[in-house]
Design an enzyme around this catalytic site. Structure first.
Site, PDB file in Angstrom:
ATOM      1  N   LYS A  54       0.911  -1.070   0.048  1.00 28.45           N
ATOM      2  CA  LYS A  54       0.183   0.073  -0.095  1.00 28.45           C
ATOM      3  C   LYS A  54       1.488   1.412  -0.329  1.00 28.45           C
ATOM      4  CE  LYS A  54      -3.942  -2.159   2.319  1.00 28.45           C
ATOM      5  NZ  LYS A  54      -4.635  -2.039   3.259  1.00 28.45           N
ATOM      6  N   GLN A  98      -4.691  -1.389   9.264  1.00 26.68           N
ATOM      7  CA  GLN A  98      -4.550  -2.741   9.070  1.00 26.68           C
ATOM      8  C   GLN A  98      -5.292  -3.788  10.040  1.00 26.68           C
ATOM      9  OE1 GLN A  98      -3.638  -3.546   5.652  1.00 26.68           O
ATOM     10  NE2 GLN A  98      -4.245  -5.675   5.564  1.00 26.68           N
ATOM     11  N   ASP A 121     -11.297   3.272   3.411  1.00 32.05           N
ATOM     12  CA  ASP A 121     -11.354   1.348   3.424  1.00 32.05           C
ATOM     13  C   ASP A 121     -13.488   1.414   3.925  1.00 32.05           C
ATOM     14  OD1 ASP A 121      -9.926  -0.367   4.244  1.00 32.05           O
ATOM     15  OD2 ASP A 121      -9.435  -0.412   6.060  1.00 32.05           O
TER      16      ASP A 121
HETATM   17  N1  GUN Z   1      -7.012  -6.595   6.046  1.00 31.53           N
HETATM   18  C1  GUN Z   1      -7.220  -7.261   4.940  1.00 31.53           C
HETATM   19  N2  GUN Z   1      -7.922  -6.800   4.266  1.00 31.53           N
HETATM   20  C2  GUN Z   1      -7.694  -5.706   4.592  1.00 31.53           C
HETATM   21  C3  GUN Z   1      -8.371  -4.000   4.056  1.00 31.53           C
HETATM   22  O1  GUN Z   1      -9.051  -4.185   3.148  1.00 31.53           O
HETATM   23  N3  GUN Z   1      -8.640  -2.597   4.826  1.00 31.53           N
HETATM   24  C4  GUN Z   1      -7.936  -3.232   6.533  1.00 31.53           C
HETATM   25  N4  GUN Z   1      -8.081  -1.966   7.317  1.00 31.53           N
HETATM   26  N5  GUN Z   1      -7.061  -4.199   6.332  1.00 31.53           N
HETATM   27  C5  GUN Z   1      -6.975  -5.582   5.689  1.00 31.53           C
END
Ligand code: GUN
Length: 297
Positions: A54, A98, A121
């Site tokens: 990311k 995350q 998100d």
């Molecule tokens: N963990 C796995 N996929 C995601 C996501 O799309 N967003 C977040 N915040 N955590 C994750």
């Protein structure tokens, strides 16, 4: 029939290019650089890989990436304090914590502490509520990516029968809401559904997000259906190693569907691309600028 295989990598690349061009326009014409803050708590190796990816893609798109790697022993109070600080930081337009979080930290409390307008998100209850009531929301990245692929295939989705398999807050429920907004007739199936085969026989669109390897057989599909496979499951292969498969049996589906996303290389790459798109959207909204229509709903 042999289905078109939807190339998610190529699609995600196009989105990232559009994001990058909007970012350079924001920088050049307004002097604003969109910023994304990502918080990782603990040392889960898979999460570390995601977070690194990311950060890298955020910088490649020309945005600022603020990364916070907190120790496994971080308290909920410390995490909430950091979120509070980022909520009021004007250089930060998007905040992502995350998941999963270490035991003892309440994920809902953390998710709902993020300012809704920075919740890239789309997990905040107010964004979930706004999505379901047809208001301008931040949309969860994976369903947004699925919708972009469906719009590219169909243009207008109205009147199509869609079956979403899976009812998670992150994928299934927001996906169903998005398809409803597009005027599809939507059925949400899940692991307890008893007549899945019958439902699928009339589905123009299938979004599989149930988290069970090869759960959907290709024989069950309506001929020509579009299949979006969100599942990423690791199973053993014949040689004693492992391989990634989706929730749909790709090999049998390929001869019945009209189009299908592969695993890997389908929906997966779209998620981070849509996270970048959401960050740019959040930045335009924060500055009350007209947002790029192709990046959101
Ligand atoms: N963990 C796995 N996929 C995601 C996501 O799309 N967003 C977040 N915040 N955590 C994750």
């Amino acid at each position: 029939m042999t289905a078109d295989v939807i190339d998610g990598k190529q699609f995600a690349l196009q989105i990232r290019e559009r994001v990058a061009s909007h970012v350079s326009e924001l920088i050049d014409s307004k002097g604003i650089t969109p910023g994304l803050a990502v918080i990782l708590v603990g040392d889960d190796p898979a999460s570390e890989v995601y977070v690194r990816s990311k950060g890298k893609q955020t910088v490649e798109a020309g945005m600022n990436s603020f990364e916070y790697h907190l120790s496994e022993t971080t308290t909920q109070g410390e995490l909430l304090a950091l979120i509070g600080q980022l909520n009021s930081d004007t250089a930060v337009h998007g905040i992502l914590v995350q998941l999963p979080l270490p035991k003892g930290i309440d994920e809902s409390a953390v998710t709902n502490a993020i300012a809704p307008e920075k919740d890239v998100d789309g997990f905040h209850i107010s964004n979930a509520g706004m999505l379901s009531t047809g208001q301008k929301a931040m949309v969860p990245c994976t369903p947004l990516g699925c919708l972009m692929m469906l719009r590219a295939r169909y243009g207008d989705l109205s009147g199509l029968n869609a079956v979403v398999i899976g009812r998670s807050n992150i994928v299934g429920k927001p996906m169903a809401q998005l398809l409803l907004r597009e005027s599809c007739t939507v059925t949400v199936a899940h692991s307890h559904t008893t007549n899945l085969q019958q439902l699928l026989s009339d589905a123009d669109i299938v979004v599989a997000a149930v988290g069970r390897p090869l759960f959907v057989s290709g024989d069950w599909l309506k001929p020509g259906a579009t299949v979006i496979d969100v599942g990423i499951n690791r199973i053993e292969n014949a040689e004693g190693g492992t391989r990634l498969v989706g929730d749909v049996d790709f090999d049998s589906a390929k001869s019945k569907a009209g189009a299908i996303t592969p695993v890997p290389g389908g929906v997966g790459p779209m998620t981070i691309a849509c996270l970048l798109a959401n960050t740019v959207t959040a930045c335009y909204r924060a500055h009350s600028l007209p947002e790029p229509l192709e990046l959101s709903i």
